[in-house]
Design an enzyme around this catalytic site. Structure first.
Site, PDB file in Angstrom:
ATOM      1  N   LYS A 155      -7.420  -1.808   2.174  1.00  0.00           N
ATOM      2  CA  LYS A 155      -6.589  -0.662   1.769  1.00  0.00           C
ATOM      3  C   LYS A 155      -7.446   0.504   1.244  1.00  0.00           C
ATOM      4  O   LYS A 155      -8.652   0.343   1.009  1.00  0.00           O
ATOM      5  CB  LYS A 155      -5.588  -1.139   0.711  1.00  0.00           C
ATOM      6  N   TYR A 174       5.621  -1.039   6.819  1.00  0.00           N
ATOM      7  CA  TYR A 174       6.237  -1.588   5.605  1.00  0.00           C
ATOM      8  C   TYR A 174       7.763  -1.453   5.617  1.00  0.00           C
ATOM      9  O   TYR A 174       8.385  -1.491   4.552  1.00  0.00           O
ATOM     10  CB  TYR A 174       5.647  -0.908   4.365  1.00  0.00           C
ATOM     11  N   ASN A 187      -4.079  -3.080  -4.332  1.00  0.00           N
ATOM     12  CA  ASN A 187      -4.557  -4.473  -4.401  1.00  0.00           C
ATOM     13  C   ASN A 187      -5.504  -4.840  -3.259  1.00  0.00           C
ATOM     14  O   ASN A 187      -5.593  -5.998  -2.861  1.00  0.00           O
ATOM     15  CB  ASN A 187      -3.375  -5.447  -4.529  1.00  0.00           C
ATOM     16  N   HIS A 220      -4.290  -6.394   2.553  1.00  0.00           N
ATOM     17  CA  HIS A 220      -3.016  -6.931   3.042  1.00  0.00           C
ATOM     18  C   HIS A 220      -3.334  -8.052   4.016  1.00  0.00           C
ATOM     19  O   HIS A 220      -4.298  -7.952   4.774  1.00  0.00           O
ATOM     20  CB  HIS A 220      -2.212  -5.851   3.786  1.00  0.00           C
ATOM     21  N   GLU A 280       2.270  -7.414  13.660  1.00  0.00           N
ATOM     22  CA  GLU A 280       1.377  -6.471  12.970  1.00  0.00           C
ATOM     23  C   GLU A 280       0.140  -6.176  13.815  1.00  0.00           C
ATOM     24  O   GLU A 280      -0.308  -5.025  13.904  1.00  0.00           O
ATOM     25  CB  GLU A 280       1.006  -7.037  11.592  1.00  0.00           C
TER      26      GLU A 280
HETATM   27  P1  CMP Z   1       1.131  -6.052   0.816  1.00  0.00           P
HETATM   28  O1  CMP Z   1       0.716  -7.471   1.093  1.00  0.00           O
HETATM   29  O2  CMP Z   1       0.387  -4.996   1.513  1.00  0.00           O
HETATM   30  O3  CMP Z   1       2.689  -5.907   1.131  1.00  0.00           O
HETATM   31  C1  CMP Z   1       3.573  -5.119   0.375  1.00  0.00           C
HETATM   32  C2  CMP Z   1       2.876  -4.395  -0.714  1.00  0.00           C
HETATM   33  O4  CMP Z   1       3.710  -3.793  -1.664  1.00  0.00           O
HETATM   34  C3  CMP Z   1       2.061  -5.378  -1.514  1.00  0.00           C
HETATM   35  O5  CMP Z   1       0.947  -5.800  -0.748  1.00  0.00           O
HETATM   36  C4  CMP Z   1       1.734  -4.582  -2.761  1.00  0.00           C
HETATM   37  O6  CMP Z   1       0.544  -3.856  -2.661  1.00  0.00           O
HETATM   38  C5  CMP Z   1       2.902  -3.613  -2.811  1.00  0.00           C
HETATM   39  N1  CMP Z   1       3.703  -3.873  -3.998  1.00  0.00           N
HETATM   40  C6  CMP Z   1       4.323  -4.996  -4.326  1.00  0.00           C
HETATM   41  N2  CMP Z   1       4.948  -4.845  -5.517  1.00  0.00           N
HETATM   42  C7  CMP Z   1       4.687  -3.592  -5.943  1.00  0.00           C
HETATM   43  C8  CMP Z   1       5.040  -2.850  -7.086  1.00  0.00           C
HETATM   44  N3  CMP Z   1       5.796  -3.374  -8.060  1.00  0.00           N
HETATM   45  N4  CMP Z   1       4.573  -1.582  -7.181  1.00  0.00           N
HETATM   46  C9  CMP Z   1       3.833  -1.034  -6.190  1.00  0.00           C
HETATM   47  N5  CMP Z   1       3.468  -1.706  -5.071  1.00  0.00           N
HETATM   48  C10 CMP Z   1       3.887  -2.966  -4.963  1.00  0.00           C
END
Ligand code: CMP
Length: 139
Positions: free
Chosen positions: A10, A50, A113, A116, A127
Site C-alpha cells: 500500500k 473495495y 496497514n 492487502h 482480484e
Molecule cells: P484490506 O485487507 O486492504 O481490506 C480492507 C481495508 O479496509 C483493510 O485492509 C484496512 O486497511 C481498511 N480498514 C479496515 N477497518 C478500517 C477502519 N476502521 N478505518 C480505516 N480503514 C479500515
C-alpha cells in the site's frame, strides 16, 4: 496445493521505501512473487477493488488512502498461498498482529496497514484478474 493469491503493498509502504523489506518477508515465508508492478491506482480502480466495503464508514478514507501514492500489486504463488499470506501479513489492525508479521513490523494503523492480501481463492482470482493479464504471471 500450489495456489495464487493477490497482494498489494500500500501507499504507506512505498512512501517509506519499504518495497524490498516487505518483499523479503514474503520470500522468507516461502511465497514466490510471480508477477509484480508499481501503479498509481485511480479512484475508479480503488472504488471497484473495495466495492464490498462501499457501505462501511471508512470507505471514503480507504479509497483516498489507496490513491494517495503508488502501490505495488503482486501475484504470490505457494502452498496454500491465500492462507499462508494472511498469516504472514498478520491481523488487519497492527495492534493485534503477531510478532514477525508484516503488519507488526511495518504497519502504522488499521487504515495504513502496509499490505492487502486476498481472503479466499475466489477473491484471489477476481482480484488478480483486475490487475494482471495471464501473460504477466510468470511462475
Ligand atoms: P484490506 O485487507 O486492504 O481490506 C480492507 C481495508 O479496509 C483493510 O485492509 C484496512 O486497511 C481498511 N480498514 C479496515 N477497518 C478500517 C477502519 N476502521 N478505518 C480505516 N480503514 C479500515
Amino acid at each position: 496445493m500450489t495456489e495464487h493469491t493477490f497482494s498489494i503493498l500500500k501507499p504507506d509502504a512505498t512512501r517509506r521505501n519499504l518495497t524490498g523489506a516487505v518483499n523479503a518477508v514474503i520470500e522468507a515465508a516461502g511465497l514466490r512473487i510471480v508477477a509484480q508492478k508499481r501503479i498509481h491506482m485511480t479512484t475508479a480502480q480503488a472504488g471497484k477493488f473495495y466495492e464490498v466495503h462501499s457501505e462501511r464508514p471508512f470507505f471514503g478514507e480507504l479509497v483516498e488512502f489507496m490513491t494517495s501514492g503508488p502501490v505495488v500489486v503482486q501475484v504470490l504463488e505457494g502452498e496454500n498461498a491465500v492462507a499462508r499470506y494472511r498469516e504472514v501479513m498478520g491481523a488487519t489492525n497492527p495492534a493485534n498482529a503477531d510478532e514477525g508479521t508484516i503488519r507488526k513490523l511495518f504497519a502504522e494503523s488499521v487504515g495504513e496497514n502496509t499490505v492487502h492480501g486476498s481472503d479466499s481463492q475466489d477473491n484471489a482470482a477476481l482480484e488478480i484478474a483486475q490487475f494482471f493479464s495471464g501473460l504477466e504471471i510468470v511462475g
